[in-house]
Design a protein around this motif. Sequence first.
Motif, PDB file in Angstrom:
ATOM      1  N   TYR A 142       0.864  -1.187   0.000  1.00  0.00           N
ATOM      2  CA  TYR A 142       0.000   0.000   0.000  1.00  0.00           C
ATOM      3  C   TYR A 142       0.889   1.223   0.000  1.00  0.00           C
ATOM      4  O   TYR A 142       1.845   1.328   0.787  1.00  0.00           O
ATOM      5  N   VAL A 143       0.579   2.162  -0.934  1.00  0.00           N
ATOM      6  CA  VAL A 143       1.321   3.413  -1.052  1.00  0.00           C
ATOM      7  C   VAL A 143       0.322   4.563  -0.884  1.00  0.00           C
ATOM      8  O   VAL A 143      -0.570   4.733  -1.730  1.00  0.00           O
ATOM      9  N   PRO A 144       0.405   5.347   0.186  1.00  0.00           N
ATOM     10  CA  PRO A 144      -0.535   6.472   0.364  1.00  0.00           C
ATOM     11  C   PRO A 144      -0.131   7.654  -0.522  1.00  0.00           C
ATOM     12  O   PRO A 144       1.045   7.844  -0.837  1.00  0.00           O
ATOM     13  N   TYR A 145      -1.103   8.414  -0.900  1.00  0.00           N
ATOM     14  CA  TYR A 145      -0.882   9.655  -1.659  1.00  0.00           C
ATOM     15  C   TYR A 145      -0.866  10.793  -0.638  1.00  0.00           C
ATOM     16  O   TYR A 145      -1.911  11.181  -0.096  1.00  0.00           O
ATOM     17  N   LEU A 146       0.344  11.325  -0.325  1.00  0.00           N
ATOM     18  CA  LEU A 146       0.507  12.242   0.796  1.00  0.00           C
ATOM     19  C   LEU A 146       1.023  13.594   0.315  1.00  0.00           C
ATOM     20  O   LEU A 146       2.005  13.657  -0.433  1.00  0.00           O
ATOM     21  N   ARG A 147       0.332  14.624   0.786  1.00  0.00           N
ATOM     22  CA  ARG A 147       0.916  15.953   0.668  1.00  0.00           C
ATOM     23  C   ARG A 147       1.770  16.200   1.909  1.00  0.00           C
ATOM     24  O   ARG A 147       1.799  15.389   2.819  1.00  0.00           O
ATOM     25  N   ARG A 148       2.461  17.318   1.948  1.00  0.00           N
ATOM     26  CA  ARG A 148       3.419  17.528   3.026  1.00  0.00           C
ATOM     27  C   ARG A 148       2.728  17.500   4.376  1.00  0.00           C
ATOM     28  O   ARG A 148       3.211  16.885   5.335  1.00  0.00           O
ATOM     29  N   SER A 149       1.565  18.123   4.503  1.00  0.00           N
ATOM     30  CA  SER A 149       0.853  18.132   5.790  1.00  0.00           C
ATOM     31  C   SER A 149       0.341  16.733   6.127  1.00  0.00           C
ATOM     32  O   SER A 149       0.352  16.324   7.305  1.00  0.00           O
ATOM     33  N   ASP A 150      -0.071  15.985   5.111  1.00  0.00           N
ATOM     34  CA  ASP A 150      -0.543  14.618   5.365  1.00  0.00           C
ATOM     35  C   ASP A 150       0.602  13.744   5.864  1.00  0.00           C
ATOM     36  O   ASP A 150       0.395  12.861   6.723  1.00  0.00           O
ATOM     37  N   LEU A 151       1.790  13.966   5.363  1.00  0.00           N
ATOM     38  CA  LEU A 151       2.933  13.170   5.796  1.00  0.00           C
ATOM     39  C   LEU A 151       3.234  13.413   7.272  1.00  0.00           C
ATOM     40  O   LEU A 151       3.487  12.481   8.036  1.00  0.00           O
ATOM     41  N   VAL A 163       4.395  16.357  -2.997  1.00  0.00           N
ATOM     42  CA  VAL A 163       3.585  15.134  -2.883  1.00  0.00           C
ATOM     43  C   VAL A 163       4.545  13.962  -2.659  1.00  0.00           C
ATOM     44  O   VAL A 163       5.610  13.895  -3.275  1.00  0.00           O
ATOM     45  N   TYR A 164       4.099  13.042  -1.775  1.00  0.00           N
ATOM     46  CA  TYR A 164       4.896  11.848  -1.471  1.00  0.00           C
ATOM     47  C   TYR A 164       4.083  10.600  -1.791  1.00  0.00           C
ATOM     48  O   TYR A 164       2.848  10.607  -1.657  1.00  0.00           O
ATOM     49  N   GLY A 165       4.784   9.582  -2.185  1.00  0.00           N
ATOM     50  CA  GLY A 165       4.159   8.260  -2.396  1.00  0.00           C
ATOM     51  C   GLY A 165       5.030   7.164  -1.790  1.00  0.00           C
ATOM     52  O   GLY A 165       5.555   6.329  -2.534  1.00  0.00           O
ATOM     53  N   PRO A 166       5.193   7.121  -0.451  1.00  0.00           N
ATOM     54  CA  PRO A 166       6.083   6.120   0.167  1.00  0.00           C
ATOM     55  C   PRO A 166       5.383   4.773   0.331  1.00  0.00           C
ATOM     56  O   PRO A 166       4.161   4.695   0.453  1.00  0.00           O
ATOM     57  N   ILE A 167       6.192   3.733   0.336  1.00  0.00           N
ATOM     58  CA  ILE A 167       5.667   2.388   0.592  1.00  0.00           C
ATOM     59  C   ILE A 167       5.399   2.285   2.087  1.00  0.00           C
ATOM     60  O   ILE A 167       6.326   2.355   2.904  1.00  0.00           O
ATOM     61  N   LEU A 168       4.130   2.132   2.460  1.00  0.00           N
ATOM     62  CA  LEU A 168       3.757   2.086   3.871  1.00  0.00           C
ATOM     63  C   LEU A 168       3.650   0.654   4.375  1.00  0.00           C
ATOM     64  O   LEU A 168       4.116   0.325   5.471  1.00  0.00           O
ATOM     65  N   MET A 169       3.057  -0.212   3.573  1.00  0.00           N
ATOM     66  CA  MET A 169       2.921  -1.619   3.954  1.00  0.00           C
ATOM     67  C   MET A 169       3.239  -2.480   2.730  1.00  0.00           C
ATOM     68  O   MET A 169       2.816  -2.159   1.619  1.00  0.00           O
ATOM     69  N   LEU A 170       3.959  -3.590   2.967  1.00  0.00           N
ATOM     70  CA  LEU A 170       4.326  -4.514   1.892  1.00  0.00           C
ATOM     71  C   LEU A 170       4.429  -5.913   2.481  1.00  0.00           C
ATOM     72  O   LEU A 170       5.256  -6.162   3.366  1.00  0.00           O
ATOM     73  N   GLU A 171       3.536  -6.765   2.078  1.00  0.00           N
ATOM     74  CA  GLU A 171       3.485  -8.147   2.576  1.00  0.00           C
ATOM     75  C   GLU A 171       3.684  -9.122   1.401  1.00  0.00           C
ATOM     76  O   GLU A 171       3.327  -8.791   0.267  1.00  0.00           O
ATOM     77  N   PRO A 172       4.253 -10.329   1.651  1.00  0.00           N
ATOM     78  CA  PRO A 172       4.743 -10.832   2.955  1.00  0.00           C
ATOM     79  C   PRO A 172       6.040 -10.139   3.349  1.00  0.00           C
ATOM     80  O   PRO A 172       6.764  -9.626   2.505  1.00  0.00           O
ATOM     81  N   SER A 219      -6.369   8.859  -2.830  1.00  0.00           N
ATOM     82  CA  SER A 219      -6.011   8.413  -1.480  1.00  0.00           C
ATOM     83  C   SER A 219      -4.698   7.620  -1.473  1.00  0.00           C
ATOM     84  O   SER A 219      -3.937   7.687  -0.507  1.00  0.00           O
ATOM     85  N   GLY A 220      -4.432   6.858  -2.513  1.00  0.00           N
ATOM     86  CA  GLY A 220      -3.194   6.070  -2.563  1.00  0.00           C
ATOM     87  C   GLY A 220      -3.296   5.001  -3.640  1.00  0.00           C
ATOM     88  O   GLY A 220      -4.172   5.038  -4.516  1.00  0.00           O
ATOM     89  N   TRP A 221      -2.373   4.033  -3.559  1.00  0.00           N
ATOM     90  CA  TRP A 221      -2.322   2.964  -4.555  1.00  0.00           C
ATOM     91  C   TRP A 221      -2.109   1.617  -3.857  1.00  0.00           C
ATOM     92  O   TRP A 221      -1.435   1.527  -2.833  1.00  0.00           O
ATOM     93  N   ILE A 222      -2.666   0.591  -4.445  1.00  0.00           N
ATOM     94  CA  ILE A 222      -2.251  -0.784  -4.145  1.00  0.00           C
ATOM     95  C   ILE A 222      -1.291  -1.174  -5.274  1.00  0.00           C
ATOM     96  O   ILE A 222      -1.628  -1.034  -6.449  1.00  0.00           O
ATOM     97  N   TYR A 223      -0.112  -1.674  -4.915  1.00  0.00           N
ATOM     98  CA  TYR A 223       0.867  -1.968  -5.967  1.00  0.00           C
ATOM     99  C   TYR A 223       1.461  -3.363  -5.736  1.00  0.00           C
ATOM    100  O   TYR A 223       1.409  -3.918  -4.638  1.00  0.00           O
ATOM    101  N   ALA A 224       1.954  -3.911  -6.836  1.00  0.00           N
ATOM    102  CA  ALA A 224       2.553  -5.256  -6.798  1.00  0.00           C
ATOM    103  C   ALA A 224       3.857  -5.227  -7.586  1.00  0.00           C
ATOM    104  O   ALA A 224       3.842  -4.961  -8.784  1.00  0.00           O
ATOM    105  N   PRO A 225       4.996  -5.533  -6.950  1.00  0.00           N
ATOM    106  CA  PRO A 225       6.260  -5.654  -7.677  1.00  0.00           C
ATOM    107  C   PRO A 225       6.475  -7.102  -8.136  1.00  0.00           C
ATOM    108  O   PRO A 225       6.130  -8.045  -7.431  1.00  0.00           O
ATOM    109  N   PHE A 226       7.028  -7.287  -9.310  1.00  0.00           N
ATOM    110  CA  PHE A 226       7.372  -8.639  -9.758  1.00  0.00           C
ATOM    111  C   PHE A 226       8.573  -8.564 -10.700  1.00  0.00           C
ATOM    112  O   PHE A 226       8.755  -7.590 -11.424  1.00  0.00           O
ATOM    113  N   HIS A 227       9.420  -9.609 -10.624  1.00  0.00           N
ATOM    114  CA  HIS A 227      10.595  -9.692 -11.482  1.00  0.00           C
ATOM    115  C   HIS A 227      10.194 -10.198 -12.858  1.00  0.00           C
ATOM    116  O   HIS A 227       9.375 -11.115 -12.982  1.00  0.00           O
ATOM    117  N   ALA A 228      10.782  -9.602 -13.884  1.00  0.00           N
ATOM    118  CA  ALA A 228      10.394  -9.928 -15.257  1.00  0.00           C
ATOM    119  C   ALA A 228      10.661 -11.399 -15.587  1.00  0.00           C
ATOM    120  O   ALA A 228       9.801 -12.102 -16.124  1.00  0.00           O
TER     121      ALA A 228
END
Length: 737
Positions: free
Chosen positions: A116-125, A150-159, A235-244
């Motif tokens: 989960y990556v939130p969409y954050l402005r400076r005050s939201d951060l 604007v920030y888009g940091p990785i907040l949660m990443l499972e597993p 509000s943010g993004w759900i994202y998935a990383p995968f190796h090619a």
Amino acid sequence: MSRHHPGETTPARSRPSTRRGYVLAALVLIGSLLMVWLYAQAAGEREQRLRQAAFVAQGGEIVMLLRQRLLHYELALRGGVSLYWSVARPTRRQWRDYVGGLDIERQFDGLLGLGYVPYLRRSDLEALQLAMRDDGEGLFQIRPHGAREVYGPILMLEPQTIGNRSAVGFDMFAEATRHAAMAAARDTGEVRLSAPVELIQRGRDGRRNGLLMYAPIYANGIQPANPQARRAAMSGWIYAPFHARTFIDSALAQLGAGEALRIVDVGEGGDGAAIYADADFTDDPAAAVLRHSETLDVYGRRWRVDFQSAVAGDGVAAGGYSADLRAIIVAGLVVSLLLFAVVMALAHTQSRAERLAEAMSESYRRSEQRFRNAMLYSGSGIALIDGSGRIVEANPALARIVGVAPGALAGTPLATGFVGPAAQVALTGEHAGPTTLQLRRSDGDIRLVELVHTPVPGDVGSEVAALVQVDDVTDRLRAEQEVRQLNRTLEARVEQRTRELTLANHELESFAYSVSHDLRAPLRTVEGFSRLLGERFAGSIGPDGQDYLARVRNAANRMDALIDALLKMSRITRDPLQQADVDLGRIAAEVVAELRQGDPGRTVEVRIEPDLHACGDPALLRNLLQNLLGNAWKFTGGRADARIEFGRDPQAGQTPGRIALLVRDNGAGFEPAYASKLFRPFQRLHGADEYEGHGIGLATVKRIIDRHGGTIHAEGGVGQGATFRFTLPAPGSDGHC
């Protein structure tokens, strides 16, 4: 003007005929090869079209599998979006439970996790950092550092693998490639893919190259209608990383295509960033491969998928012919060569016939010359005779045997000079074997000759009907007679000596038993009366007398034991051998067990090599090992680290049908100069007060080895132990003696 007879063939006329045959053979070969080539070209083009069509269809199947795998990933992302819509902002535990329920490692092979990556402005951060600190999670750090709108940091990443934990806090909105994909997902409201990027996590191959898939999340779970409203409600993004590579391999695992594959992200500007490429993919235009490309629009990106068949060397895929077509081509080539060979053979027939006739004439001349030389220089008498038994031709050897001049035999009957009625039969028989006859020479001497009569075919009109070979065997037969007479004399002498030896053995055996019986009676008398004297008159004779009587009794018992040993040794050479396959290792183990049982107070290290087999008498070989191992046990009695070894002799060479063995100990040993005395009866190198025994054991061993056709010798030194090396017959390859 010269004229030729009608049947005469001249070289000038034969050469054009031969040339026409060669030209015809060449035309047949060229025409048949041309037909095979034309057929192969047409059939090869047809097969190539079929292979290309099958190759394109297989490429379409691969593209479909890639789409299905990406759709599978999209479903996982949309499930995460639904979770955020339902609970506003899930806790870490809720997110972990959701991702764990997806069972990513099994159900989404290639996917590194869901985040989960939130969409954050400076005050939201700042508010997020304060909230996380109040919850006891500490200060939330963002990488890379710096103030941004604007920030888009990785907040949660499972597993929570090691790579995923190291990715938490990374501001993906600050990196251009990730920013472009996140902005596209935000503005369109659809799932979007990134261009190829360097991931924070490593793949199974140790590389970081991969892709990111983003799904946007809007406030209140409602997607606005236009881009401006979507940005405001973001509000943010759900994202998935995968190796090619992992993604491609997992998508194509069920297909097993066996093709070389390359995927290029052409992007909007057609820059062509490579996503994936097989190691054997080549851009060499000279490579004999099938090629095909398809364009794939996936989640806002455009991919070009290049397909390539296996490189040259794979028969069909490399543009070659199929097995059936190759077989047909080979058959056509074979038929062409056969036709060429047939025509060429016909062209050569006349030439070969002429050469054959010339060679046969030369061969006949040489054969005649060889026969003449054999007749002239042969040591045996040879004569060619006609149908009436008269000599047509004879060699000098026959003239010497008969005792006449070489030219005097021609025209005379061969039977002249032979004595007895058997001569006529031998001279007229067909293929008569060697027959010994009497021949009266011209000087009156009677000689024994060996005659062989063989009919021979002669030329047409020839008088020769048979060939007769005569050898003077008088001296040889006399020598054979003398040898037979000498053999009969020798056989009579051997038979006489055998009878004498048998009689001597019987007399020796009777003597041994008689001596043992006659000696034992007085010994028992001496021992018995000595014992009675000691018991009844002990007080009268005193201590010295008692000691003398004890010595007398011990000497009598020792002499009785020596008589038993002599009888046993005599039986060894008398009893017949019983040949069998004997397990020497098992017998040695049993002998050592008996020695340990008889002397339980000793500690001796015994090494017995396994799988030791020999051919011989089981009872005698047991006696042999009892004596050798018993000697080793006895003479190591003075050592605390006593050691005995029984096995193959590593110093002996390989002898067919024999096995070389040794018995080694680290006991008292012996003086090497007296080694030859060890195997003689009653020869002792140690005193009876040091080691008990009769001096018969090694003599018995020597006789047993001799009876089995082997050899034995001893090595050692005083205080250095002893080694007995000996050989015995070995079993055959089938395990039988």
